[in-house]
Design an enzyme around this catalytic site. Structure first.
Site, PDB file in Angstrom:
ATOM      1  CG  ASP A 298      -1.588   1.121   1.453  1.00 33.42           C
ATOM      2  OD1 ASP A 298      -2.378   1.593   0.354  1.00 33.42           O
ATOM      3  OD2 ASP A 298      -1.533   1.939   2.374  1.00 33.42           O
ATOM      4  CB  THR A 300      -1.212   6.073   2.308  1.00 36.88           C
ATOM      5  OG1 THR A 300      -1.547   6.749   1.076  1.00 36.88           O
ATOM      6  CG2 THR A 300      -1.111   7.155   3.349  1.00 36.88           C
ATOM      7  CG  ASP A 534      -1.176   2.871   6.721  1.00 37.44           C
ATOM      8  OD1 ASP A 534      -1.908   2.561   5.899  1.00 37.44           O
ATOM      9  OD2 ASP A 534      -0.786   3.869   7.192  1.00 37.44           O
TER      10      ASP A 534
END
Length: 780
Positions: A298, A300, A534
């Site tokens: 991912d 971000t 996250d």
């Protein structure tokens, strides 16, 4: 004057509570501690060992029950690990908060989140997390949905807009009507799927289970035949001796120490990784990550830190750079409730030494205008979306903006004459330049991704952000194929997803359920997939992946569903995890071959001695001597050594190839001793048993020598301990282990057999080693 909304009445709240329209947490229940304990105790593996221990107990030979210590250790480790996993899973809660402000009977009151009912009117301000899916009734707010969608940009929410549970209000204040409660909430649906018990995908565990299942299938019929053959052979074998011989054969078939070794080695890896600030929540994920061939990231919070920073400031033709920077500093300072973008601009301008001008009037950002502005005495500036600030005149600078937009979010800064009473721009805006803002890229991201590329691991970036932005960042950190990206909104069928993940490596506008689809598609094509993330939007993919990694600073959902948590939020820790996994798995493969020699030897001899007219030549306590010094101690020492070699081949095949030469030679030695010793030299059971035990130990020592090449001081010391311990057991403790004194005939037979099996062993080891090496090369 607009009347203040009254919200629900007490009667309406009671009515909704009565019909179950309450925001209660609808958990998917994990297994209870009682279930975990029972499932670890009540296994076929344990049942077999308990039955064998009972038979030994009947004979009264308690020393032969020492093998149960290993079984007890296995059970304890299994229970502790699963209870630990249950505790972390039960903590899974996406909406983290205790109270919310609601309007009831015209009054604002605070209620626990689980007491919110459908149609409640909730008040949300900056920093509040949305406790339930709702629709904005009044007000305007900037909402951060990155934990849900993965898109880092703030979303403007005005009247009629939907608010998803789990998102955060970054700026502004709204009243919203609750539309979903409990399990209907967006966050609850993700949480429920994430809490489902997931079977561990571990090649080592699967291999051990296959061995145990096979042994379980043959152990009782072979044991029954062996006991009947010995007790009714006519050689006068007593009942107790027949039982002990049979139990020795059956205990030798079960690699109980290998399971304990595996748990111990992985537990040591957990401790080592904890020192590097990596929390391991599932033991076998260390193995899985060492075997990963595809890594899905991912953007971000993984490649980027999640914080915003100014990437660049560019003037348009003819504009003054100093004025542009002064305008930016002044606009950022004028914002009374700065969001992450304004904060990033303010920090950048402060670092450049630009002092902001005092604002005489502020025009806040609105979703209609898509710009904000402020007046500073005799001048005024605006900052926002270029098309909305300049209108048709934006075409003049559009090409420059598009170039910047490839890797960042771009805002235009313009000088204006002022603002009218409604906050509109007076006069024609004069563009000064652009400020490009993007997520802060981790300083170690490029190096870490380079490491995985060097290891032959394919890196895919999967994000909810604009695909152009994702591709730009991916290119900066060295992801292969970053110039070719896919907008996931165009992937409508599973077939399109499967084709895309095989051809492309950068994906934008990816929904949470699509991230999971990507992982599934890769797994169906035979890839071992690791996923990092996250946010809540990553949770389903993390749960599906063979190995899942979360950042500690991310959402509770991501942390608790992940198998690995990077406590320092640094993606650069990943190579350490891979290295630790390789050390553990390579060493386990090497040590496991010692255990499989005993298993193969015991199974073969058990079948042969059903047909041969002699008593099985081992007692359980003698197998304990062999296991301790030629298997147990060496395997633990070898399994904890440094080893960073790549994982090659399949675990079971790698182990068996090294085990077969030792097992074959041990079987030949035992048969030779029985045939020559009993038929030609007239040895009794004690003499035959002694020679069989020591020759089996000799074969084990030869395998240790081959596994220890090249020798190190530790490996040399290990060989000394192996030989010394075996000699000590055969001399000073001969009574405990059933070892009888050597005669001349026994010595001659032992030396002859030792020399013969040594030659055969080294020849077989070379043959199998060359065959296996060629096979691995072909597979590669």
């Amino acid at each position: 004057m607009v009347e203040e909304p009254r919200g629900l009445t007490a009667a309406e709240v009671a009515e909704r509570v009565a019909r179950g329209d309450v925001n209660a947490d609808v958990d998917v229940k994990t297994r209870s501690i009682k279930q975990i304990v029972l499932e670890n105790i009540c296994t076929l593996f344990n049942a077999i060992n308990v039955i064998l221990a009972v038979f030994v107990l009947i004979t009264g030979s308690y020393k032969n029950m020492l093998f149960m210590i290993v079984i007890a250790c296995n059970v304890v480790i299994g229970i502790v690990q699963e209870i630990r996993s249950k505790i972390t899973t039960d903590r899974l809660s996406i909406v983290a908060g205790s109270h919310a402000t609601v309007v009831r009977d015209g009054e604002r009151v605070e209620v626990p989140l689980h007491e919110i009912v459908r149609d409640d009117l909730i008040m949300l301000g900056r920093g509040d997390q949305v406790p339930a899916d709702a629709v904005v009734v009044s007000g305007v707010a900037d909402v951060n949905e990155s934990l849900l969608t993965g898109e880092s940009n703030l979303i403007k929410k005005a009247e009629g807009a939907e608010l998803m549970s789990g998102s955060f209000v970054n700026a502004g204040t709204v009243r919203a009507r609750v539309v979903h409660v409990g399990h209907e909430n967006y966050a609850a649906k993700i949480s429920a799927e994430a809490k489902q018990h997931k079977k561990v995908n571990s090649e080592i565990m699967n291999s051990l289970n296959r061995i145990i299942k096979f042994v379980s299938f043959v152990i009782f019929p072979v044991g029954a035949l062996l006991f009947v053959r010995q007790f009714f052979s006519g050689e006068g074998v007593e009942l107790n001796n027949a039982i002990l011989s049979t139990v020795a054969a059956l205990v030798g078939m079960i690699p109980e120490g290998l399971i304990l070794l595996t748990s111990t080695v992985l537990a040591v890896a957990v401790i080592r990784l904890a020192k590097s600030k990596v929390l391991v929540q599932q033991l076998y994920c260390i193995e899985t990550l060492a075997r990963v061939d595809t890594l899905c990231l991912d953007k971000t919070g993984t490649i980027t830190t999640g914080a915003m920073e100014v990437a660049s400031i560019e003037t348009v033709d003819g504009a003054d750079e100093a004025e542009l920077c002064r305008a930016l500093a002044s606009l950022a300072a004028a914002d009374e409730d700065p969001n992450e973008t304004a904060q990033a601009v303010a920090e950048h301008c402060a670092a450049g030494g630009f002092e902001p001008l005092p604002a005489s009037r502020v025009v806040p950002f609105s979703s209609d205008k898509k710009w904000s502005g402020a007046a500073f005495g005799d001048r005024a500036y605006v900052m926002g979306a270029g098309k909305f600030v300049l209108g048709d005149a934006f075409a003049v600078v559009e090409e420059q903006a598009a170039a910047l937009a490839a890797t960042a979010r771009v805002l235009l800064v313009a000088r204006v004459e002022g603002f009218d009473e409604d906050g509109g721009i007076v006069g024609a805006p004069v563009p000064l330049g652009f400020v490009a803002i993007h997520d802060q890229i981790r300083s170690t991201a490029a190096e870490t991704i380079g490491y995985f590329k060097d290891q032959g691991v394919t890196v895919n970036v999967i994000s909810g952000d604009d695909p152009r932005t994702v591709a730009g960042i991916a290119a900066q950190v060295g992801v292969d194929g970053a110039d070719a990206y896919v907008d996931a909104t165009t992937l409508e069928t599973p077939e399109q997803v499967a084709e895309a993940v095989e051809r492309y490596h950068v994906f934008g506008r990816v929904k949470p359920e699509q991230k999971k689809q990507f992982v599934v598609a890769l797994q169906k094509r035979g890839h071992v997939v690791a996923m990092t993330g996250d946010g809540v939007n990553d949770t389903l993919a993390l749960k599906q992946a063979d190995c899942s990694v979360a950042m500690a600073a991310g959402s509770d959902a991501a942390r608790n569903v992940a198998q690995l948590v990077l406590v320092d939020n640094d993606f650069a820790s990943m190579p350490k995890v891979v290295a630790e996994g390789r050390r553990s798995i390579n060493n386990l493969q090497r040590s496991a071959s010692l255990f499989l020699v005993k298993t193969l030897l015991s199974m073969t001899l058990a079948v042969l001695f059903v047909l041969l007219p002699w008593q099985y030549p081992f007692q359980p306590i003698q197998m304990t001597l062999i296991s301790a010094f030629t298997i147990g101690i060496p395997s633990f020492v070898l399994a904890l050594e440094p080893n960073k070699d790549r994982i090659r081949g399949r675990f079971l095949e790698n182990v068996i190839v090294k085990s077969i030469p030792g097992a074959v030679c041990a079987v030949l030695a035992v048969l030779t001793v029985n045939v020559v010793g009993r038929l030609a030299l007239g040895f009794d059971y004690g003499q035959v048993s002694t020679l069989c035990v020591l020759l089996t130990a000799w074969v084990g020592a030869m395998l240790i020598v081959r596994l220890s090449v090249p020798f190190t001081p530790i490996r040399t010391a290990l060989l000394v301990v192996v030989v010394g311990g075996t000699v000590l057991g055969a001399t000073l403790l001969h009574g405990l282990f059933g070892i009888v004194p050597f005669t001349l005939e026994m010595t001659v037979l032992f030396v002859a057999c030792a020399v013969g099996v040594a030659a055969v062993f080294h020849w077989l080891y070379g043959v199998f080693g060359r065959w296996h090496g060629a096979r691995l090369a072909k597979m590669a």
